[in-house]
Design an enzyme around this catalytic site. Structure first.
Site, mmCIF file in Angstrom:
data_model
loop_
_atom_site.group_PDB
_atom_site.id
_atom_site.type_symbol
_atom_site.label_atom_id
_atom_site.label_comp_id
_atom_site.label_asym_id
_atom_site.label_seq_id
_atom_site.Cartn_x
_atom_site.Cartn_y
_atom_site.Cartn_z
ATOM 1 N N LYS A 197 0.914 -1.235 0.005
ATOM 2 C CA LYS A 197 -0.013 0.033 -0.116
ATOM 3 C C LYS A 197 0.943 1.278 -0.048
ATOM 4 C CE LYS A 197 -1.856 2.953 2.830
ATOM 5 N NZ LYS A 197 -1.969 4.020 2.052
ATOM 6 N N GLU A 271 9.815 0.712 10.658
ATOM 7 C CA GLU A 271 10.845 1.764 10.172
ATOM 8 C C GLU A 271 10.073 3.171 10.463
ATOM 9 O OE1 GLU A 271 14.163 1.285 9.357
ATOM 10 O OE2 GLU A 271 13.902 -0.951 8.579
ATOM 11 N N CYS A 305 13.414 10.452 6.869
ATOM 12 C CA CYS A 305 13.280 10.206 8.233
ATOM 13 C C CYS A 305 14.548 10.140 8.917
ATOM 14 C CB CYS A 305 12.916 8.684 8.104
ATOM 15 S SG CYS A 305 13.998 7.485 6.988
ATOM 16 N N GLU A 402 9.854 15.163 15.793
ATOM 17 C CA GLU A 402 10.224 15.412 14.335
ATOM 18 C C GLU A 402 9.268 16.243 13.664
ATOM 19 O OE1 GLU A 402 8.898 11.770 12.140
ATOM 20 O OE2 GLU A 402 10.944 11.782 10.754
HETATM 21 P P1 NAP Z 1 2.304 7.960 8.213
HETATM 22 O O1 NAP Z 1 1.149 8.752 8.595
HETATM 23 O O2 NAP Z 1 2.457 7.001 9.430
HETATM 24 O O3 NAP Z 1 1.859 6.981 6.870
HETATM 25 C C1 NAP Z 1 2.710 5.893 6.456
HETATM 26 C C2 NAP Z 1 1.859 4.712 5.792
HETATM 27 O O4 NAP Z 1 0.878 4.253 6.723
HETATM 28 C C3 NAP Z 1 0.827 5.737 4.534
HETATM 29 O O5 NAP Z 1 0.832 4.787 3.487
HETATM 30 C C4 NAP Z 1 -0.449 5.767 5.513
HETATM 31 O O6 NAP Z 1 -1.391 5.968 4.546
HETATM 32 C C5 NAP Z 1 -0.551 4.460 6.148
HETATM 33 N N1 NAP Z 1 -1.470 4.577 7.477
HETATM 34 C C6 NAP Z 1 -1.938 5.616 8.158
HETATM 35 N N2 NAP Z 1 -2.524 5.188 9.067
HETATM 36 C C7 NAP Z 1 -2.497 4.007 9.084
HETATM 37 C C8 NAP Z 1 -3.296 2.967 9.899
HETATM 38 N N3 NAP Z 1 -3.790 3.454 11.073
HETATM 39 N N4 NAP Z 1 -3.025 1.691 9.893
HETATM 40 C C9 NAP Z 1 -2.254 1.377 8.832
HETATM 41 N N5 NAP Z 1 -1.513 2.255 7.733
HETATM 42 C C10 NAP Z 1 -1.859 3.581 8.103
HETATM 43 O O7 NAP Z 1 3.541 8.324 7.942
HETATM 44 P P2 NAP Z 1 3.946 9.509 6.723
HETATM 45 O O8 NAP Z 1 3.272 10.963 7.193
HETATM 46 O O9 NAP Z 1 3.405 9.256 5.547
HETATM 47 O O10 NAP Z 1 5.544 9.546 6.603
HETATM 48 C C11 NAP Z 1 6.215 10.186 7.270
HETATM 49 C C12 NAP Z 1 6.843 9.377 8.405
HETATM 50 O O11 NAP Z 1 7.574 8.101 8.058
HETATM 51 C C13 NAP Z 1 7.978 10.212 9.247
HETATM 52 O O12 NAP Z 1 7.700 9.895 10.774
HETATM 53 C C14 NAP Z 1 9.151 9.534 8.826
HETATM 54 O O13 NAP Z 1 10.205 9.609 9.932
HETATM 55 C C15 NAP Z 1 8.799 8.019 8.730
HETATM 56 N N6 NAP Z 1 9.561 7.265 7.647
HETATM 57 C C16 NAP Z 1 10.640 6.298 8.248
HETATM 58 C C17 NAP Z 1 11.557 5.920 7.492
HETATM 59 C C18 NAP Z 1 12.326 4.861 8.152
HETATM 60 O O14 NAP Z 1 13.002 4.220 7.218
HETATM 61 N N7 NAP Z 1 12.733 4.756 9.434
HETATM 62 C C19 NAP Z 1 11.634 6.037 6.236
HETATM 63 C C20 NAP Z 1 10.752 7.020 5.682
HETATM 64 C C21 NAP Z 1 9.627 7.745 6.621
HETATM 65 P P3 NAP Z 1 -1.975 7.543 4.142
HETATM 66 O O15 NAP Z 1 -0.830 8.017 3.286
HETATM 67 O O16 NAP Z 1 -3.117 7.087 3.226
HETATM 68 O O17 NAP Z 1 -2.164 8.255 5.282
#
Ligand code: NAP
Ligand code: MG
Length: 495
Positions: A197, A271, A305, A402
Site C-alpha cells: 500500500k 521503520e 526520516c 520530528e
Molecule cells: P504515516 O502517516 O504513518 O503513514 C505511513 C503509511 O501508513 C501511509 O501509507 C499511510 O497511509 C499509512 N497509514 C496511515 N494510518 C494507518 C493506519 N492506521 N494503519 C495502517 N496504515 C496507516 O507516515 P507518513 O506521514 O506517510 O510518513 C512520514 C513518517 O515516516 C515520518 O515519521 C518518517 O520519519 C517516517 N519514515 C521512516 C523511514 C524509516 O526508514 N525509518 C523512512 C521514511 C519515512 P496514508 O498515506 O493514506 O495516510
C-alpha cells in the site's frame, strides 16, 4: 490514455548512472492516465469501493490523476491473489526468481526518465533528486536482491530460512518508489508474495512499477498494489491472510500497528521517525561540514526520516558555522521541482505544510530564534523556505519532535562527552552524523551513539548493501543488505 511513454533520451547502460535531463520542463513528454485502478492478480482492476481520490502535484495544486480507494473487500482480493500465487512463486528455482528481479531493475533503468518526472510531479521533490537518487537507487535495490535470491543460505549462515508467506507492506510518501523497492525486492528474492500500500499523496510511481511487473511477465498475484488511505493500510495490517507486516511511516502509526499485530503471530518490522543529531567538531573541515548540514536537513525538503534535524556545533566554531551556513543557503534555488537547477522543491501536501508551520510557530513561542531565507515563493502549491533556529534548548519541542520538513534546530556543545550525551537524549535513534578530522574520535563517538546509522564526514549516503533501521522509537528490523533479507525469512523461531 496510454500509460506508456516514449523516452526521447536514450538511457545510459551503466549501472545506476543518471540520464541527461535535457528537455525543458514544458516539453516534458510524460503521459499520466486520468484514472488509476488497483493492481491485483496481475491486472489493473476497478476498486469494489467505487471510490477514488485525487493525486495532486504539490508544486502546482494540479490534479494529476484519480486514484482508486481500496476498501476491505479490495484488500481481501489482493491478499487472496498473493496467497494463490505463493506456492508456485516459492517453489520456483531461486535463479528464476532472480531473473524477474533483474528484469525489473533493467526496465526501471530504461524507464528512469519517465519515473523521475512522475515522482517529482506527484511528490514535489526536485528532479535532480528523483533523477540522481530515488530512481537509480530503486533500480539498484532490485539488482542487489536479484543477486541474493539464489544465495539465501548465506543470509544467515548455519540456518536455512523459508519464505515467510504473504507480506503486507505499507510505505510513506517521502521516497515513494524507493520505499516500494526497499520492501518488494527482498521479499520477492526470499520467495514471498506481496500486497503493497503506497501513501495516499504519492501512489503513482508504485502503480507504474506495476506496469513493469506486467512487462517482465511477473506471475500474477506475486505483487499486488492497493491504493488508499490509512483505512486501507489498517485493513491490510489486520488481515488474517498476511504473515508479515513491514511498515515505514510515523512512530504514532507504527505503535498502533505493533498493537494490532501483537499476539497474531505476524512478523513485524517498523521503520519509523527520527530526530537525528549532526555533530560538528571544531577540527572538522568547516566548509565540507556546511555542505553536509545542508544535505542532512534540506534534502527532499527535510521529508527524510533520518534528516539531521538537530545540529550540534562545538562552541569554538559555532559562529563561523552559522555564518557560513547562512551564506551558502542564500545560493539555494527554491521553486519548480521540474527545473533541473532547483535545490528545494514543494512540501508534499497542504497537511504537511500545516504541521511544519505549526512547529515553526511553536519554536518561536518557546523562545528559539528563527532564521529563514527570504524568497518569493510560487503563488500555487505548498512551500516552505529553509528555516533554522538558534538559541534552542534541549527541552524545546523543536529539539525533541520530528518536524519532517526543512527546519533545523541548532545547538552548541563543549566536549565530546556532552555531544554524545545530548545526541542520545532523544526518544528516537535512527541516524547521526559526525564531522571531525580525527579518525580515532570518529570510531569512539560512533560506537557510543544510539543510532542505527552513523555517517562520518558525510550524511545521507545509502547503498543497497548497507542495512538501515533504527533504535528506540525509530523502530526495529533492518532494510537493505543481508540483514534486510532476514526480515523476509522464517527461521522457525530459531534465529
Ligand atoms: P504515516 O502517516 O504513518 O503513514 C505511513 C503509511 O501508513 C501511509 O501509507 C499511510 O497511509 C499509512 N497509514 C496511515 N494510518 C494507518 C493506519 N492506521 N494503519 C495502517 N496504515 C496507516 O507516515 P507518513 O506521514 O506517510 O510518513 C512520514 C513518517 O515516516 C515520518 O515519521 C518518517 O520519519 C517516517 N519514515 C521512516 C523511514 C524509516 O526508514 N525509518 C523512512 C521514511 C519515512 P496514508 O498515506 O493514506 O495516510
Ligand atoms: Mg501527489
Amino acid at each position: 490514455m496510454s500509460q506508456r511513454l516514449k523516452t526521447k533520451t536514450k538511457p545510459k547502460l551503466d549501472f545506476g548512472t543518471a540520464w541527461d535531463y535535457s528537455p525543458a520542463p514544458d516539453s516534458t513528454p510524460i503521459e499520466i492516465a486520468s484514472k488509476y485502478k488497483l493492481f491485483i492478480n496481475g491486472k489493473f482492476v476497478a476498486a469494489k469501493s467505487r471510490q477514488s481520490f485525487d493525486s495532486i502535484n504539490p508544486a502546482t495544486d494540479e490534479v494529476l490523476a484519480k486514484v482508486s480507494q481500496a476498501n476491505a473487500a479490495d484488500v481481501d482480493d489482493a491478499v487472496n491473489a498473493a496467497r494463490k500465487a505463493l506456492p508456485a512463486w516459492k517453489k520456483l528455482p531461486a535463479s528464476e526468481r532472480a531473473k524477474y528481479l533483474f528484469r525489473i531493475a533493467r526496465r526501471l533503468q530504461e524507464r528512469a526518465r519517465e519515473f523521475s518526472i512522475l515522482e517529482t510531479m506527484d511528490g514535489g521533490k526536485p528532479i535532480k533528486e528523483s533523477r540522481d537518487f530515488d530512481i537509480p537507487e530503486a533500480a539498484k535495490h532490485f539488482f542487489y536482491y536479484a543477486g541474493w535470491a539464489d544465495k539465501l543460505e548465506y543470509a544467515s549462515p548455519g540456518q536455512v530460512g523459508k519464505p515467510v508467506g504473504v507480506c503486507g507492506q505499507i510505505i510513506p510518501w517521502n521516497f515513494p518508489l524507493l520505499m516500494a523497492a526497499w520492501k518488494i525486492a527482498p521479499a520477492l528474492a526470499c520467495g514471498n508474495t506481496v500486497v503493497l500500500k503506497p501513501a495516499e499523496t504519492t501512489s503513482l510511481t508504485a502503480l507504474r512499477l506495476a506496469e513493469i511487473f506486467q512487462e517482465v511477465g511477473l506471475p500474477d498475484g506475486v505483487v499486488n498494489i492497493i491504493t488508499g488511505d490509512g483505512r486501507t493500510g489498517a485493513a491490510l495490517a489486520e488481515h488474517k491472510g498476511i504473515s508479515k507486516l513491514a511498515f515505514t511511516g510515523s512512530t504514532a502509526v507504527g505503535k498502533q500497528l505493533a498493537k494490532v499485530t501483537a499476539g497474531t503471530g505476524k512478523k513485524l518490522s517498523l521503520e519509523l521517525g527520527g530526530k537525528s543529531a549532526n555533530i560538528i567538531f571544531a577540527d572538522a573541515s568547516i566548509d565540507q561540514a556546511v555542505e553536509g548540514i545542508i544535505s542532512a536537513i534540506y534534502f527532499n525538503q527535510g521529508h527524510v526520516c533520518c534528516a539531521g534535524s538537530r545540529l550540534f556545533v562545538q562552541e569554538s566554531v559555532y559562529e563561523e558555522v552559522l555564518e557560513k551556513l547562512e551564506i551558502r543557503l542564500r545560493s539555494l534555488r527554491i521553486g519548480d521541482p521540474l527545473d533541473k537547477n532547483t535545490d528545494i522543491g514543494a512540501v508534499n501536501s497542504p497537511e504537511q505544510l500545516k504541521t511544519i508551520n505549526a512547529y515553526i510557530a511553536q519554536a518561536k513561542k518557546e523562545g528559539a530564534k528563527c532564521h529563514q531565507l527570504k524568497r518569493k515563493l510560487p503563488s500555487k502549491g505548498n512551500w516552505c523556505v529553509p528555516t533554522w533556529f538558534s538559541g534552542v534548548q534541549p527541552a524545546h519541542t523543536i529539539a525533541r519532535e520530528e518536524v519532517f520538513g526543512p527546519v533545523l534546530a541548532v545547538m552548541s556543545f563543549r566536549t565530546p562527552e556532552e555531544a554524545i550525551q545530548r545526541a542520545n537524549n532523544s526518544a528516537y535513534g535512527l541516524a547521526a552524523g559526525v564531522w571531525t578530522d580525527k579518525g580515532g574520535k570518529i570510531l569512539e563517538i560512533a560506537s557510543k551513539l544510539e543510532a542505527g546509522v552513523v555517517w562520518c564526514n558525510t550524511y545521507n549516503q545509502f547503498d543497497a548493501s548497507s542495512p538501515f533501521g533504527g533504535y528506540k522509537e525509530s523502530g526495529f528490523g533492518r532494510e537493505g543488505g543481508r540483514q534486510g533479507l532476514l526480515e523476509y525469512l522464517d527461521f522457525g523461531g530459531a534465529r
